[in-house]
Motif scaffolding. Structure first.
Motif, mmCIF file in Angstrom:
data_model
loop_
_atom_site.group_PDB
_atom_site.id
_atom_site.type_symbol
_atom_site.label_atom_id
_atom_site.label_comp_id
_atom_site.label_asym_id
_atom_site.label_seq_id
_atom_site.Cartn_x
_atom_site.Cartn_y
_atom_site.Cartn_z
ATOM 1 N N SER A 169 29.247 43.401 34.150
ATOM 2 C CA SER A 169 30.473 43.521 33.357
ATOM 3 C C SER A 169 30.287 44.353 32.098
ATOM 4 C CB SER A 169 30.993 42.129 32.976
ATOM 5 O OG SER A 169 31.227 41.392 34.134
ATOM 6 N N ASN A 223 31.088 47.615 33.659
ATOM 7 C CA ASN A 223 32.498 47.356 33.385
ATOM 8 C C ASN A 223 33.279 46.884 34.603
ATOM 9 O OD1 ASN A 223 34.571 47.066 31.591
ATOM 10 N ND2 ASN A 223 35.350 49.139 31.879
ATOM 11 N N LEU A 229 34.937 43.588 36.107
ATOM 12 C CA LEU A 229 35.259 42.218 35.724
ATOM 13 C C LEU A 229 35.218 41.348 36.969
ATOM 14 C CD1 LEU A 229 36.112 40.048 33.821
ATOM 15 C CD2 LEU A 229 38.458 40.780 34.057
ATOM 16 N N LEU A 232 34.590 37.467 38.556
ATOM 17 C CA LEU A 232 34.488 36.037 38.251
ATOM 18 C C LEU A 232 33.627 35.318 39.280
ATOM 19 C CD1 LEU A 232 38.160 35.388 37.193
ATOM 20 C CD2 LEU A 232 36.161 35.246 35.765
ATOM 21 N N HIS A 252 40.049 46.741 38.349
ATOM 22 C CA HIS A 252 40.508 45.846 37.286
ATOM 23 C C HIS A 252 41.062 44.517 37.771
ATOM 24 C CE1 HIS A 252 39.680 49.436 35.213
ATOM 25 N NE2 HIS A 252 40.753 50.067 35.639
ATOM 26 N N ILE A 274 33.235 31.623 33.876
ATOM 27 C CA ILE A 274 33.730 31.973 32.543
ATOM 28 C C ILE A 274 32.611 31.837 31.525
ATOM 29 C CG2 ILE A 274 35.418 31.482 30.742
ATOM 30 C CD1 ILE A 274 37.224 30.322 32.803
ATOM 31 N N LEU A 277 30.589 34.933 31.531
ATOM 32 C CA LEU A 277 31.283 36.042 30.873
ATOM 33 C C LEU A 277 31.351 35.831 29.373
ATOM 34 C CD1 LEU A 277 34.132 36.734 33.405
ATOM 35 C CD2 LEU A 277 32.452 38.372 32.614
ATOM 36 N N ILE A 313 30.343 38.275 26.270
ATOM 37 C CA ILE A 313 31.306 38.695 25.255
ATOM 38 C C ILE A 313 30.843 38.271 23.862
ATOM 39 C CG2 ILE A 313 33.624 38.253 24.366
ATOM 40 C CD1 ILE A 313 33.566 40.163 26.665
ATOM 41 N N LEU A 351 28.579 43.119 24.588
ATOM 42 C CA LEU A 351 28.621 43.810 25.874
ATOM 43 C C LEU A 351 27.559 44.889 25.935
ATOM 44 C CD1 LEU A 351 32.428 44.333 26.391
ATOM 45 C CD2 LEU A 351 30.919 43.198 27.991
ATOM 46 N N MET A 354 35.056 32.813 22.151
ATOM 47 C CA MET A 354 35.298 34.010 22.939
ATOM 48 C C MET A 354 36.463 34.805 22.351
ATOM 49 S SD MET A 354 34.917 33.580 26.914
ATOM 50 C CE MET A 354 36.470 33.708 27.722
ATOM 51 N N ILE A 355 37.576 34.086 22.083
ATOM 52 C CA ILE A 355 38.765 34.764 21.551
ATOM 53 C C ILE A 355 38.462 35.361 20.180
ATOM 54 C CG2 ILE A 355 41.104 34.398 20.718
ATOM 55 C CD1 ILE A 355 41.460 32.355 22.918
ATOM 56 N N LEU A 357 36.240 38.357 20.406
ATOM 57 C CA LEU A 357 36.941 39.536 20.928
ATOM 58 C C LEU A 357 37.833 40.156 19.867
ATOM 59 C CD1 LEU A 357 37.828 38.397 24.496
ATOM 60 C CD2 LEU A 357 36.685 40.505 23.894
ATOM 61 N N MET A 358 38.417 39.282 19.008
ATOM 62 C CA MET A 358 39.360 39.813 18.034
ATOM 63 C C MET A 358 38.659 40.380 16.805
ATOM 64 S SD MET A 358 42.650 37.418 18.157
ATOM 65 C CE MET A 358 43.862 37.822 19.388
ATOM 66 N N PHE A 359 37.632 39.675 16.336
ATOM 67 C CA PHE A 359 37.052 40.073 15.058
ATOM 68 C C PHE A 359 35.658 40.675 15.172
ATOM 69 C CE2 PHE A 359 40.002 36.540 14.226
ATOM 70 C CZ PHE A 359 40.939 37.271 13.531
ATOM 71 N N LEU A 362 48.158 35.550 19.864
ATOM 72 C CA LEU A 362 47.021 36.067 20.616
ATOM 73 C C LEU A 362 47.247 37.438 21.224
ATOM 74 C CD1 LEU A 362 45.620 33.100 22.698
ATOM 75 C CD2 LEU A 362 44.632 34.227 20.730
ATOM 76 N N LEU A 376 41.001 45.803 29.981
ATOM 77 C CA LEU A 376 41.255 44.599 30.773
ATOM 78 C C LEU A 376 40.245 43.501 30.503
ATOM 79 C CD1 LEU A 376 42.780 43.303 33.283
ATOM 80 C CD2 LEU A 376 40.718 43.943 34.495
ATOM 81 N N LEU A 377 38.976 43.915 30.333
ATOM 82 C CA LEU A 377 37.940 42.906 30.135
ATOM 83 C C LEU A 377 38.278 42.032 28.921
ATOM 84 C CD1 LEU A 377 35.234 42.251 31.515
ATOM 85 C CD2 LEU A 377 34.117 43.527 29.725
ATOM 86 N N LEU A 382 39.627 38.128 29.234
ATOM 87 C CA LEU A 382 38.748 37.114 28.665
ATOM 88 C C LEU A 382 39.446 36.298 27.589
ATOM 89 C CD1 LEU A 382 35.446 39.040 28.797
ATOM 90 C CD2 LEU A 382 35.934 36.879 29.875
ATOM 91 N N VAL A 383 40.349 36.916 26.842
ATOM 92 C CA VAL A 383 41.125 36.127 25.883
ATOM 93 C C VAL A 383 41.950 35.081 26.631
ATOM 94 C CG1 VAL A 383 43.075 36.216 24.302
ATOM 95 C CG2 VAL A 383 41.195 37.790 24.021
ATOM 96 N N LEU A 425 41.209 33.817 29.527
ATOM 97 C CA LEU A 425 40.282 32.794 30.028
ATOM 98 C C LEU A 425 39.891 31.844 28.905
ATOM 99 C CD1 LEU A 425 38.009 34.883 32.414
ATOM 100 C CD2 LEU A 425 39.590 33.100 33.055
ATOM 101 N N GLY A 426 39.733 32.383 27.690
ATOM 102 C CA GLY A 426 39.440 31.531 26.536
ATOM 103 C C GLY A 426 40.577 30.555 26.293
#
Lengths: 314, 287
Positions: A49, A53, A55, A57, A108, A240, A243, A247, A251, A288-289, A292-294, B79, B88-89, B93-94, B96-97
Motif C-alpha cells: 500500500s 499504492n 489499497l 484489505l 482503487h 485495518i 493499514l 498510515i 507510508l 489514523m484519522i 491522515l489529517m495533521f 471529517l 483514495l488511500l 482509511l479515514v 475505516l477509522g
C-alpha cells in the motif's frame, strides 16, 4: 563523523532490543514479541500500500492463513516450527495469487471492495473446514520446540527477533533494487510505468506476494505466541490494523512500519493494562484519522526534526 | 418458490438501500464510505433508544431521520470536507477509522447485547393460492419502491436535485454555474445517511440489532453496488434485488454455505467480466 554517530545509534538500539528479556517483565516481553510480529505484517502491507499504492484489505486473509497453516502443520502433521513457518509463508504467496490475479485490472475503489470480499470469504471457509481448523471454536497451537527443547517466552522472543530482522533486511534490500523502484513507478502512474517498459501487472503480483509472505509468516509466529487461534483472525479489523500501522507510521518508509507497529500494538495493550479495553479500536481509529489529517507522512515525519533519525533512515 | 423470490426481493431491496447510500456518496464526493454500515447501526440504535423512552413508533422514526440528517451533516463537515480530492488511500482509511470509532461508540452507549427491534408491519400472513405473504414481507418492498420513486423525482424535478446531479457530473462546471458545490456535497451525505437510517429501520426487525449487525450486510451492499455499477443509483437498487433473489434461491436449492459466499462470488465474477457494473456507463480511463 556522521558515520560514527549513526553506528552509535544503531549500537544503542541493538543493545536496548537485545536486552529486553532482562528488564521487561513477562507480560511486557509478550507485548514486545507481539510488536515484532506486527512490524513484519506492517512492513509487508507497506510494500503493497505504501510503495505500490494498492489499497488492499486482504491482509487478514494472509495473516490468518499463515497462522492456521503453521498451527495445522505443527499439530496435525508434526512438522517442526521452521519448516512449518516457511510453508505457511508459501501458503500465503499461493493465496496472494488467488487474490491478485482476478483483481489485477481493478483500480482503487474496486480493488478495496474485492479484497474486502476475500476477508469475509476466508473467515467462512475457516469456519466450515471444521476437521482442520476446529471451526468457529478455534484450535490450540503447540509449543515451539527446537532440537527437542521447548522454547520459553525469552527463546521465542529471540527467535522472532532473528526472523523479523532477517526478513526486514531482505525487504529493505528488495525496496532498493529494481523491484523497489518499479513499485514506486507503478505508484506514480501505472500508464507511465508501462510506457517505459515496466511490466505493471507482474510488479503488482510481486507486491501482493511480498505482502502475503510477510503477513503469513507474521500470522504463523502470532499463532505460536498466543497459543490459540480461531477464525476471528480473518477479520476486517485485522486488515485495518495493518493499514493503520502503515498510515500512522508513515507510508513508504521502513522506520515508519516499525513506529506504526509499536503504536498500534503497544497503545491498546497499555490501555488493557490500565483496564480500558473498551476504547482500543477507537483509539487507533482516531489516531489514523488524526495522522491522515495533521501528519500525512506519519510519525516518521516527526523524526525528521531530529537529524540523527534521518541518518538512520538513509 | 414464489415466496422465496418475494422474500429475496424484500431483503435485496433493503440491501439495495444500503448500497444506494454508498453509491450516492461515492458518486458525489468520490469517497468510498466503509463506515456506512456503522452509520446505519448508530441511527438504528438511536431509534431503539427513542422507542425505549416510550415515544410512539412514527414519532421515533421522524426523530431518527432528523438525527440521521444531522449525523450525516456533521460527519461531512468535520471529517470529509477536508478530504475531497485527496487520494483514495487517505479517504478510505479515514472512513475505516470512522468505522472503528463508531463501533466502539455503539458498545459504550448501548452495550454488546442483541436487541429485538419492533416492525411497523404486522407479520400476520394472508394467502394468495399457495403463497402466503405477510405485510412484514411486502412492507419493505413498498417502502423501497416509494423511496426510489421519491429519489428519482427529486433528482429529475427539483432544482436542488438537478444542481446535485450537475455537481456529480462535473464539479468545475457546476461551480462556474454558481452551484454551491460544498453544500451539495453536504447534502449528498445527509441524503445518504437518511436513506441509511430508513434501511436500518427496515433491517433491524428482520435480524436482531447488535453492534456488529451491519458488517455482513455491508459486504452484501458493496456486492450490490459493484453489481449495479458503483456510480449508478438505480443500479444499486436493482443490483441489491438481483443479489437478494439469487442468494435466497441458492440457499434453498444448492447449499446454505454457498449462500453466504454468493454475494462474494457474484461480485468477483462481475469485477472480472465487467468491472464498471451492469448499469453504469463509464468512460475509458484517460491518462
Amino acid at each position: 563523523m556522521p558515520q560514527i554517530k549513526k553506528n552509535f545509534i544503531y549500537l544503542i538500539a541493538t543493545i536496548i532490543i537485545l536486552a529486553m528479556p532482562f528488564y521487561l517483565g513477562e507480560y511486557f516481553l509478550y507485548i514486545a514479541t507481539l510488536t515484532l510480529v506486527f512490524t513484519l505484517a506492517s512492513f509487508g502491507t507497506n510494500i503493497l500500500s505504501g510503495y505500490t499504492n494498492l489499497l488492499s484489505l486482504a491482509g487478514a486473509t494472509f495473516f490468518g492463513a499463515g497462522a492456521f497453516a503453521t498451527a495445522i502443520l505443527m499439530s496435525r502433521y508434526e512438522v517442526s516450527f521452521f519448516p512449518a513457518l516457511l510453508l505457511a509463508g508459501f501458503t500465503g504467496v499461493a493465496l496472494s495469487l488467488v487474490v491478485a490475479i482476478p483483481t489485477l485490472r481493478l483500480e482503487h475503489v474496486y480493488l478495496a471492495i474485492a479484497t474486502l470480499g476475500y476477508v469475509f470469504i476466508s473467515s467462512e471457509i475457516a469456519k466450515s473446514l471444521e476437521s482442520l481448523t476446529g471451526g468457529s471454536m478455534g484450535m490450540g497451537v503447540p509449543q515451539v520446540s527446537i532440537m527437542g527443547q521447548s522454547l520459553d517466552e525469552i527463546g521465542l522472543f529471540y527467535i522472532t527477533l532473528v526472523i523479523v530482522t532477517l526478513l526486514m533486511i531482505a525487504g529493505v534490500n528488495l525496496t532498493h533494487c529494481r523491484f523497489g523502484r518499479a513499485f514506486f513507478a507503478v505508484k506514480g502512474s501505472e500508464f507511465a510505468a508501462r510506457s517505459i517498459g515496466i511490466p505493471a501487472p507482474k510488479i503488482k503480483i510481486i507486491a501482493f506476494a511480498v505482502q502475503a509472505f510477510y503477513c503469513a509468516v507474521a500470522g504463523g509466529i502470532y499463532g505460536v505466541l498466543v497459543r490459540f487461534i480461531d477464525p476471528s483472525l480473518f477479520s476486517i479489523f485485522v486488515s485495518i490494523s495493518f493499514l493503520s500501522m502503515v498510515i500512522i507510521g508513515g507510508l513508504g518508509s521502513v522506520l515508519g512500519s516499525i513506529f506504526g507497529a509499536i503504536f498500534v500494538i503497544v497503545t491498546p495493550q497499555l490501555l488493557t493494562y490500565f483496564g480500558l479495553t473498551e476504547i482500543q479500536r477507537s483509539i487507533y481509529g482516531l489516531a489514523m484519522i488524526l495522522s491522515l489529517m495533521f501528519l500525512p507522512n506519519g510519525l516518521v515525519s516527526l523524526t525528521e526534526k531530529f537529524k540523527f533519525f534521518k541518518q538512520v533512515e538513509h | 418458490m414464489v415466496q422465496m423470490i418475494i422474500s429475496g426481493i424484500a431483503l435485496g431491496a433493503i440491501y439495495g438501500l444500503v448500497a444506494l447510500g454508498i453509491v450516492l456518496v461515492h458518486k458525489a464526493t468520490g469517497i468510498l464510505n466503509f463506515a456506512h454500515g456503522e452509520m446505519v447501526m448508530i441511527t438504528t440504535f438511536v431509534a431503539l433508544s427513542l422507542l425505549g423512552f416510550g415515544l410512539p413508533y412514527w414519532l421515533a422514526v421522524i426523530l431518527t431521520l432528523v438525527f440521521a440528517a444531522i449525523f450525516g451533516f456533521s460527519v461531512e463537515t468535520v471529517l470529509v470536507r477536508k478530504l475531497i480530492g485527496a487520494p483514495l488511500l487517505s479517504t478510505a482509511l479515514v472512513c475505516l477509522g470512522l468505522f472503528l470509532i463508531l463501533g466502539d461508540v455503539a458498545v459504550w452507549i448501548w452495550g454488546k447485547d442483541a436487541h429485538m427491534f419492533p416492525s411497523p408491519f404486522s407479520d400476520k400472513p394472508f394467502s394468495f393460492g399457495q403463497v402466503s405473504l405477510s405485510p412484514a414481507d411486502l412492507g419493505p418492498i413498498v417502502v423501497c419502491i416509494l423511496l426510489s420513486i421519491g429519489l428519482y423525482l427529486f433528482f429529475k424535478l427539483t432544482k436542488v436535485g438537478i444542481a446535485m446531479q450537475a455537481t456529480i457530473d462535473n464539479q468545475t462546471a457546476a461551480k462556474l454555474m454558481g452551484i454551491p458545490v460544498k453544500r451539495m456535497f453536504a447534502l449528498s451525505w445527509v441524503l445518504a445517511t437518511v436513506v441509511a437510517a430508513i434501511a436500518g429501520l427496515l433491517i433491524a426487525p428482520i435480524i436482531f440489532l447488535h453492534f456488529t449487525f451491519m458488517q455482513s450486510i455491508l459486504h452484501f451492499a458493496f456486492a450490490a453496488a459493484v453489481l449495479g455499477g458503483i456510480n449508478s443509483l438505480s443500479g444499486a437498487m436493482i443490483g441489491g434485488v438481483i443479489l437478494g433473489v439469487i442468494t435466497n434461491l441458492v440457499g434453498i436449492y444448492l447449499s446454505s454455505e454457498l449462500k453466504e459466499a454468493m454475494p462474494f462470488l457474484i461480485m468477483l465474477l462481475i469485477l472480472i467480466c465487467k468491472p464498471q457494473g451492469l448499469f453504469s456507463r463509464e468512460a475509458e480511463k484517460k491518462v
